[in-house]
Design an enzyme around this catalytic site. Structure first.
Site, PDB file in Angstrom:
ATOM      1  N   HIS A 206       0.906  -1.283   0.089  1.00  0.00           N
ATOM      2  CA  HIS A 206      -0.147   0.291  -0.025  1.00  0.00           C
ATOM      3  C   HIS A 206       0.832   1.099  -0.069  1.00  0.00           C
ATOM      4  CE1 HIS A 206      -4.101  -1.522   0.299  1.00  0.00           C
ATOM      5  NE2 HIS A 206      -3.689  -2.581   1.291  1.00  0.00           N
TER       6      HIS A 206
ATOM      7  N   LYS B  98     -14.866   8.014  -4.084  1.00  0.00           N
ATOM      8  CA  LYS B  98     -16.076   8.031  -3.235  1.00  0.00           C
ATOM      9  C   LYS B  98     -16.677   9.556  -3.661  1.00  0.00           C
ATOM     10  CE  LYS B  98     -13.898   5.711   0.647  1.00  0.00           C
ATOM     11  NZ  LYS B  98     -13.049   6.066   1.691  1.00  0.00           N
TER      12      LYS B  98
ATOM     13  N   LYS C 237       0.547  14.239   0.566  1.00  0.00           N
ATOM     14  CA  LYS C 237      -0.574  14.387   0.055  1.00  0.00           C
ATOM     15  C   LYS C 237      -0.980  15.990  -0.031  1.00  0.00           C
ATOM     16  CE  LYS C 237      -2.807  10.316   2.523  1.00  0.00           C
ATOM     17  NZ  LYS C 237      -3.421   9.575   1.502  1.00  0.00           N
TER      18      LYS C 237
ATOM     19  N   THR D 139      -8.714   6.346  -2.374  1.00  0.00           N
ATOM     20  CA  THR D 139     -10.187   5.962  -2.375  1.00  0.00           C
ATOM     21  C   THR D 139     -11.127   7.023  -2.056  1.00  0.00           C
ATOM     22  OG1 THR D 139     -10.152   4.927  -0.151  1.00  0.00           O
ATOM     23  CG2 THR D 139      -9.910   3.361  -1.906  1.00  0.00           C
TER      24      THR D 139
ATOM     25  N   LYS E  37      -8.638  13.893   3.998  1.00  0.00           N
ATOM     26  CA  LYS E  37      -7.939  12.604   4.010  1.00  0.00           C
ATOM     27  C   LYS E  37      -6.866  12.760   5.147  1.00  0.00           C
ATOM     28  CE  LYS E  37      -6.956  13.643  -0.391  1.00  0.00           C
ATOM     29  NZ  LYS E  37      -7.072  12.453  -0.865  1.00  0.00           N
ATOM     30  N   ARG E  38      -6.046  11.698   5.485  1.00  0.00           N
ATOM     31  CA  ARG E  38      -5.020  11.649   6.268  1.00  0.00           C
ATOM     32  C   ARG E  38      -4.186  12.673   5.958  1.00  0.00           C
ATOM     33  NH1 ARG E  38      -0.272   8.710   6.307  1.00  0.00           N
ATOM     34  NH2 ARG E  38      -1.137   7.809   4.556  1.00  0.00           N
TER      35      ARG E  38
END
Length: 827
Positions: free
Chosen positions: A367, A670, A564, A666, A558-559
């Site tokens: 991952h 969504k 990111k 993901t 998100k985290r």
């Protein structure tokens, strides 16, 4: 039509009728909770409702397990340290197709079942995308009638509850179990003993040398089962969670001496193993606790899998016919030496037999493409905590390296890269290498991610075992993320094309003829607007900030991690702030920027970025002119139930990681499924979203992964800073303490990271392209029909990103398991 077979339900209380459901509800209120209609609280009513739903699931649960046993099925065992399940009551009612029944049964009691759902606490069993993916997979496995059991840990406390104080993240314990957990059933009869430390001695049995692990410190693992129902109620699989307990509650001799602390010491140490999800590993004690936690999880699960296999009375050579173990990242990689230990030391198999069985039974999902995120455990720690396993790892490594040396004679560098032991950084066990060597299958979770794994990170292994690697792009369950989270949109879609999409998301393609249907687009827009009104209400209640529901809702949830690039969006907000100050009359699309994210407690820069976002928000939201155009909000304590509010309301989905750093993502799926347009780099699954919708229906910016790699050696953020006036002014605002007026220098580490430390995630390199792409976003939003048409097309093309598709690929290509439908044979 509901698939539950009433003939098998001998207890009239659990019939699928409104009368029996109401009877069951009243029974639980009185006899399970000892309350009557006058003393019962809404929380009591929630528990009674949940237990009534669970009763009906239990019938199908038992039938499913009976069917699996009768049909001698091969099961997949999905091992994950996280299962971010969210709230289960509404999800279970939807999957059991019990909504009309619940509504009718409780209406007579003047109770709204949907209101009671809000009393459920999000299960604290996960952190981010890894755990939510595992939860989506469980839903799909049950819906597809595939025999499966999930294994995880029953944490006393979840990751943490996030509170914001003076703009900074404060972590508070997540007491998610303090009201009990109605969905679980304790199974103490299947408890396992797990050993730590001790020593290894040699024994001779029938003339053969065998190893014995002795003088160990045991801990007991007690399982708790949670039923996982698929859509239609045909199959109910199991999520088994392990809780650590001391083998003895306390030492009576110490207690009688008055040494009370020592008497319960072993109990406290044992139960720490499942006290909290991801203990902070910035200190040595935290690292050791995480290793112990992972082995406890692995050992309990493997013992349970083999206990179930032994019940069939088969030879262990047939284990691969009945068992496949999927490792969700490297956390369960100790499955490899643990299964070898049991097969050799307990079942007395020889090495070659045990190794062939072990490899055939295990698959590994990677991952991450970040080298620092690949787990390593120090050899001295492993030798002390798990001495027998370290012996087995040495043996695996020795045999493996001999094979590599034979294939590539004289290639010492290759041997060093592929070894299970890293000899150059304080001697560490490389858990990813162990998982690859000990498995028959390795997969990435998006096409680009798998390409990076096979061509860069694990290139040596891919060359050695080209057939072992494959791609299985992640997906999300449409039952949770559309049917439940966005019921109005789900209803609109079903009215237009039928409900086939609930089981087969590719059916959404049938929406494409409606792209030019004005009436349909108006209803589509009205639903999005209603969802935005709801979210605006949440923001007003939680943050006391009024936002414009007609503005573009620009969402990054998100985290929190530097790769990111939440900071990139914050820099863009500063650019807009500067533009408005310079020209308040300029044509600018009103926007509400919505952040939600948790940072790991020990991740200093991530926590500082959260503080920075709040600093920017305070300045922007308080400015009398700027706040007319843009608002910035940060919703605390991001979790599944909050995501279900944010995602249906989003107009724009921020997927802006540096190309080549995000495995899949993901959240992008969504948000797409709920009608948000994507702005993003060609990273992770964004690449495949682009393939589905076409370049004209997504906003792509920034460097490609190959360009990132080529540019990194010569990259100079200072060159961009000095060469672009607008970017320089944005960075200078941080330097000038505009966003930390009362705490000068607070955000200096951010400036240093961007300029002096080389801007590792290359924000400044992508910022100009990002700004220009955001301008295109704003322009399109001013044309509602064009925007809605593009958003609807994104919904219509989301079928590829269902977790049902992902699970079918795993089942057919890796696990080799087939559906088993209890409803069909029990009817």
């Amino acid at each position: 039509m509901n698939k539950i077979n009433n003939e098998r339900q001998t207890d009239g209380r659990v019939q699928m009728t409104a009368d029996s459901f109401r009877e069951d509800f009243n029974f639980h209120l009185r006899y399970s909770l000892a309350k009557d209609q006058f003393s019962a609280t809404d929380r009591d009513r929630y528990h009674a409702l949940a237990q009534s739903v669970r009763d009906r699931m239990v019938e199908r649960w038992i039938q499913t397990q009976e069917s699996h046993h009768r049909n001698d099925v091969k099961r997949v065992y999905y091992l994950s340290l996280e299962f971010l399940m969210g709230r289960l009551l509404a999800n279970n009612i939807i999957n059991m197709q019990m909504e009309p029944l619940c509504r009718e049964a409780l209406a007579e009691l003047h109770i709204d079942w949907e209101t009671l759902c809000s009393y459920e606490t999000d299960a604290g069993l996960g952190n981010g995308g890894l755990g939510r993916l595992a939860a989506c997979f469980l839903d799909s496995l049950a819906t597809l009638n595939l025999p499966a059991i999930g294994y995880g840990l029953r944490y006393d406390y979840g990751i943490f509850k996030q509170r914001i104080k003076d703009g900074a993240q404060v972590e508070e314990p997540d007491h998610w179990l303090d009201q009990g957990y109605v969905w679980e059933i304790a199974r103490p009869e299947y408890a396992c003993e797990v050993n730590f430390e001790g020593r290894v001695e040699v024994a001779s049995i029938n003339g053969s040398v065998h190893w014995r692990w002795v003088d160990t410190h045991p801990v007991k693992g007690v399982p708790y089962d949670v039923p996982v129902v698929g859509y239609g109620g045909e199959s109910v699989n199991t999520l088994r969670l392990w809780q650590a307990q001391a083998t003895d509650a306390f030492d009576l001799e110490d207690f009688n001496k008055g040494s009370y602390v020592e008497a319960v010491e072993n109990k406290v140490l044992a139960e720490n193993l499942t006290k909290v999800l991801y203990p902070n590993d910035n200190v040595l004690q935290g690292k050791e606790l995480r290793l112990r936690q992972q082995y406890f999880f692995v050992s309990c699960s493997i013992q349970d899998i083999l206990r179930r296999f032994r019940c069939d009375g088969l030879s262990f050579t047939r284990l691969p016919e009945r068992v496949f173990i999927q490792l969700n990242d490297t956390h369960p990689a100790l499955v490899v030496p643990e299964l070898m230990r049991i097969l050799i030391d307990r079942e007395m198999l020889d090495w070659e037999q045990a190794w062939g069985i072990t490899q055939a039974c295990i698959g590994y999902t990677n991952h991450t493409v970040l080298p620092e995120a690949l787990e390593h455990w120090g050899v001295p720690l492993m030798e002390r905590v798990l001495p027998r396993h370290m012996q087995i790892i040495y043996e695996i490594n020795g045999r493996f390296l001999r094979d590599i040396a034979a294939r590539y004679p004289g290639d010492i560098a290759r041997l060093q890269r592929m070894s299970l032991i890293d000899e150059h950084h304080g001697r560490q066990v490389r858990m990813a290498n162990l998982a690859i060597v000990g498995s028959c299958s390795v997969n990435g979770v998006a096409a680009l991610h798998t390409k990076i794994l096979t061509e860069q990170i694990f290139r040596d292994f891919s060359e050695y075992w080209p057939g072992k690697f494959s791609n299985k792009t992640n997906g999300v369950t449409q039952r949770r993320w559309l049917l439940k989270a966005n019921p109005e949109l789900a209803g609109l879609i079903t009215a237009a094309i039928g409900d086939g999409w609930i089981r087969s998301l590719d059916e959404l393609r049938k929406l494409e003829p409606l792209l030019n249907d004005t009436a349909f687009l108006e209803r589509f827009r009205a639903i999005k607007q209603a969802n935005k009104e709801v979210l605006a209400g949440v923001i007003r209640r939680e943050l006391k900030i009024a936002v414009n529901p007609l503005s573009l809702f620009d969402v990054q949830v998100k985290r929190l991690h530097e790769y990111k690039r939440q900071l990139l969006l914050a820099l863009y907000i500063i650019v807009l702030y500067n533009r408005i100050l310079a020209d308040p009359r300029r044509d600018l699309t009103p926007r509400t920027f919505i952040f939600a994210a948790k940072a790991a407690p020990g991740y200093v820069m991530a926590k500082l970025i959260i503080q920075f976002i709040h600093g920017v928000a305070a300045v922007v939201n308080d400015h009398p002119v700027v706040s007319r155009f843009i608002k910035v909000v940060f919703l605390p304590d991001y979790r599944v139930s909050l995501a279900e509010r944010i995602i249906p309301a989003a107009n724009l989905s921020e997927q802006i990681s540096l190309a080549g750093t995000e495995a899949s993502g993901t959240g992008n799926m969504k948000l797409m499924l709920n009608g948000a347009l994507t702005i993003g780099t060609l990273d992770g699954a964004n690449v495949e979203i682009l393939e589905e919708v076409g370049s004209e229906n997504i906003f792509i910016f920034g460097m490609l992964a190959e360009e990132v790699a080529a540019r990194r050696a010569s990259y100079s953020p200072h060159q961009i800073y000095h060469g672009d006036d607008e970017i320089r002014l944005a960075v200078d605002r941080i330097k000038q303490n505009v966003f930390s007026l009362l705490r000068p220098g607070l955000f200096d580490p951010i400036v240093r990271a961007l300029l002096d430390a080389g801007d590792h995630y290359m924000l400044l390199a992508d910022l100009r392209s990002y700004i220009e792409t955001q301008e295109r976003v704003g322009k399109l939003y001013q044309d509602p029909v064009a925007w809605d048409r593009m958003a609807l097309l994104n919904v219509a093309r989301a079928g590829r990103f269902s977790s049902d598709r992902t699970i079918r690929e795993y089942a057919q290509e890796i696990w080799h398991i087939r559906p088993c439908m209890p409803a069909a044979e029990d009817g």
